[in-house]
Each structure stands twice: as structure tokens, then as C-alpha cells.
Design an enzyme around this catalytic site. Structure first.
Site: not given
Ligand code: PNW
Length: 446
Positions: A172, A353
Site C-alpha cells: 500500500e 487483504e
């Protein structure tokens, strides 16, 4: 309600990679052991007022000592894939130079333990725990850190390249940019928009240099980036909202996707940043070629949609979880998976995720009834299944998270795990959702 008949079930592809995910700083603890150096998260969590309740990752879920028990729990769940991250300051305490053998040994034991249990390791090279020594010389604002990252990656490819089949470069980048440099809610806790997008460029550069470093080895491992993608929808039917949502999408998604997968930054974002921005001035000839080094797969993390108004502000449309930033919208999973396949594919996808925090309590009878997590995962997996049916090459899915853990600025208050952690005793208890997930895995169907 009775179980759906087998015919009504949603079967997943054969060999689908049912998984769960964690990250080093969030679970390991053992902050001072075996030569580990300090990271920006040690500094940040120990600074007063940064983390709820003054929590730190010093002990966390004590996974560094309890990894064997945790591996057994993964086997009991039937996991086929486990995504974890490697702590850079365990490998290079100061961010440069020779490898710390004891740090490498831990991850070798972990990876070998996964193989012994028939679980495929997926290693993230960087999940936000930059060595503090590198922050002291500028952190991700410094272009040099991208090269330091490639050197660190090369150490790992050399040490573990024969036994890690899938590598993810940077977890991320957007969250580092936004939380680390725009809101300041994450380490290093800065609020400097001009710095933030230069950081984005250097994170992307680091990604590309690491991909290149893997290709220079004889490893057959695959590698890709891990982006949290937010579908950005106009909040209403006006052309102005559509336009604002498009630019918002540029900052949330295309700045990362386009550079890594198409070799260009989105024109609308570059124009919005302007030629005098540190990022635009920081892009050198050849950078985008490095950033877009061909990858083997794309890792997608999906949590929430964003609704953008004509003025570029955001509004809520769906109920939120305990995380105020998260609106629960399972169709967003379908939208984001089909969109990346359409715009950037065909490329193998993995969901690395997906999950939510729930108000879990360990009952006197030893159970944890996180029914909200079961509903959430079922609905999001159903949306992923629909995407697969429509041709999306999704090979695996990882619940965030395997264990309750240190949820960054929220400390231990938010529980995201399939497995409850009683922090006073470090006892692990499978939640209702873990039992449910084990059955889904055994059936290879929802
Ligand atoms: C991810 N958002 O972060 C991280 O990769 C995990 O370490 C973290 O524990 C997990 O999601 C839960 O928060 C995110 O604002 C942070 O949409 C922020 C967002 C999404 C994911």
C-alpha cells in the site's frame, strides 16, 4: 437457516489459494531481540499521543516467539497461502550493509514451517517499518532510499529466493503517502502534501528496482506490487461529480496502477500537481521504465468504496465498520477486480487483504461470536466469485487478518483477526469466523 444445497453453493477454482495475511510490526513483538534495529514505527508508537491508549508494537501478538503455534493454527484452518511481511530492521538494523543473520534465520524458520505444513508463503518486503536510520537521512523523500530498498530486497532474494514462490514489493504505497505524509496519522507523522507525492514516486521507484533485482537472480519466484484500491464513485449524477470522482480515482488508484502497469503517470494527476511540485520535478528520464518493469501478478487489497461530490469532498453511503473510514460495500470488490482486469489485464490477481474490525469479546464459554465478520467475508467472497465467473483471473484470497494485532494508530482496540488474541496471556482462540472459514476452505466453496 439450513445449509444451502451443494448445488446452490459457489464453487471456487481448483487449487484456489485460500489465505490469511499479517504484517511484521503488527504481530511480531520482540522489538529488541536478535539484533533488530529500530523502525519509524518504533519511534512513532513511542512518541506521546500518536497511538490510542499509548499502545506500541513492542510485544504485539508475540508471534516472534509463538510462530510455531501460529503455524499450527494455520494448518488447522487449512490455509493454502500465508501472506506475511519481513521486517527490514531485523535484516538490516541500520537500513544498509551486511545482513543480520539472526533476522534472516527467523524468516527461514517461518518459511520452512509453512512448507512443512503445506502452506504456500507469500512474503511482503515492506509493510511500513522503514529503518529509523534511513528516516534520519530523509526517509522516502530521499531518492536514495529506493536504491537501499533494492539492496535489502536482493539480500532476501539471495537468502530465501529458493523457497518463497511469491514476493510482494511494497504494501500500500498509498497509505504511506496519505497517512504518513498527508494526515500524519501514521509514521513518520508528517503533513506535507508536496513531500507526499515525491514519496509516492520514490516508493514506486523502489518497487521497480526490487522487481529488477529479482530478475537478476536465478530465482523462479514471482513478484508484484500490493495496492489498496478504492473504487471512487460520483456521489450524484452531475457531470461535476463525475469529473471530481475521476480525479479522485487518479490520486487513489491510477497514480500507482498506471505507473507500475502502463509506464506512465496519469496526465490529470500530473496536471493537478503542477510542474513545480516536488514529485513532477523528481521524475527523471528512465524512471518510468524502471517502475513499470514487468510483474507476474497484481495484489489487490479492498476495504471500502469512496463517494465523491462535485466539490471533491467525500460522503458516506453505506454503514461503516468500527473503522470510521470503512463503508461496507461488497459490490466494490466485484467492481475493483473487474476494473483492473479490464484496464490493466490480463494479469493474475490475488486479493491480499479484505476484512473488518468487529467488537469481539471472549465469552465465559471460550467462544468469540464475530458474526459480523462471517457476513462480511461471505458477501465479499461472493462478489469475488462473481468476478471470477466473469473472467477475472483471481488465484487467491487473503483475509486481513490471521490474528488480532497492532492496528497502527488504533493500537489494540480494533480486532481484525480470524483468531482472537487475549493479550494478557497471549492465548489464541479461533473466532466463529475462523471455524466458518475452515469449512469454506474444506468445501472449496461458499
Ligand atoms: C491496511 N483506508 O491498511 C494495512 O495493509 C494493514 O496493515 C491494516 O492493518 C489493514 O489495512 C486494516 O486497516 C489500510 O483508509 C489503511 O482505506 C487505510 C485504509 C485501507 C487499508
Amino acid at each position: 437457516a439450513p445449509d444451502p444445497s451443494p448445488a446452490a453453493r459457489l464453487p471456487f477454482p481448483q487449487d484456489f489459494g485460500w489465505g490469511a495475511a499479517t504484517s511484521a510490526y503488527q504481530i511480531e513483538g520482540a522489538a529488541k531481540e536478535d539484533g533488530r534495529g529500530e523502525s519509524v514505527w518504533d519511534t512513532f508508537s513511542h512518541a506521546p499521543g500518536r497511538i490510542r491508549n499509548g499502545d506500541t508494537g513492542d510485544v504485539a501478538a508475540d508471534h516472534y516467539h509463538r510462530y510455531a503455534e501460529d503455524l499450527d493454527l494455520m494448518r488447522d484452518l487449512g490455509l493454502r497461502s500465508y501472506r506475511f511481511s519481513i521486517s527490514w530492521p531485523r535484516i538490516q538494523p541500520d537500513g544498509t550493509g551486511a545482513a543480520n543473520q539472526r533476522g534472516l534465520d527467523f524468516y527461514r524458520r517461518l518459511v520452512d514451517g509453512l512448507h512443512e505444513r503445506g502452506i504456500s508463503p507469500m512474503a511482503t518486503l515492506f509493510h511500513w517499518d522503514l529503518p529509523q536510520a534511513l528516516q534520519n537521512t530523509g526517509g522516502w523523500e530521499s531518492r536514495d532510499v529506493a536504491q537501499r530498498f533494492a539492496d535489502y530486497a536482493a539480500i532476501l532474494f539471495d537468502a530465501l529466493g529458493d523457497r518463497v514462490p511469491v514476493w510482494l514489493t511494497i504494501n500500500e504505497p498509498k497509505t504511506v503517502v496519505q497517512n504518513g505524509y498527508l494526515t500524519g496519522h501514521h509514521a513518520p507523522g508528517l503533513r506535507d502534501p508536496d513531500a507526499a507525492y515525491l514519496v509516492a514516486h520514490h516508493l514506486q521507484l523502489a518497487h521497480g528496482l526490487a522487481v529488477r533485482a529479482l530478475r537478476e537472480t536465478s530465482s523462479t519466484g514471482r513478484i508484484g506490487p500490493a495496492f489498496n484500491l478504492h473504487p471512487c464513485y460520483p456521489a450524484d449524477g452531475s457531470p461535476a461529480a463525475a469529473e471530481a470522482a475521476r480525479l479522485y480515482d487518479g490520486y487513489e488508484n491510477r497514480i500507482y496502477l498506471d505507473s507500475a502497469l502502463k509506464g506512465s503517470y496519469p496526465e490529470d494527476v500530473l496536471a493537478d500537481l503542477g510542474p513545480d511540485s516536488r514529485m513532477v520535478r523528481g521524475i527523471r528520464d528512465g524512471d518510468l521504465e524502471i517502475i513499470s518493469a514487468p510483474v507476474d501478478l497484481l495484489a489487490v487489497q479492498y476495504y471500502t468504496p469512496i463517494y465523491v461530490t462535485a466539490t471533491g469532498s467525500t460522503v458516506r453511503r453505506w454503514p461503516t465498520s468500527e473503522a470510521e473510514w470503512q463503508q461496507i460495500y461488497p459490490d466494490g470488490m466485484y467492481d475493483i477486480l473487474t476494473r483492473v482486469t479490464r484496464d490493466y489485464g490480463p494479469i493474475p490477481l490475488t486479493v491480499t487483504e479484505n476484512g473488518l474490525p468487529t467488537p469481539d469479546v471472549l465469552a465465559a464459554d471460550g467462544t468469540v461470536e464475530d458474526t459480523g465478520r462471517v457476513t462480511f467475508l461471505r458477501d465479499h467472497l461472493a462478489a469475488a466469485h462473481r468476478a471470477v465467473t466473469d473472467g477475472v483471473p483471481l488465484e487467491s484470497f487473503h483475509v486481513w487478518s490471521l490474528l488480532d494485532n497492532f492496528e497502527w494508530a488504533e493500537g489494540y482496540d480494533q480486532r481484525w483477526g480470524l483468531i482472537y488474541v487475549d493479550y494478557a496471556t497471549q492465548r489464541r482462540v479461533l473466532k466463529r469466523s475462523a471455524h466458518w472459514y475452515r469449512q469454506v476452505i474444506a468445501d472449496n466453496a461458499l
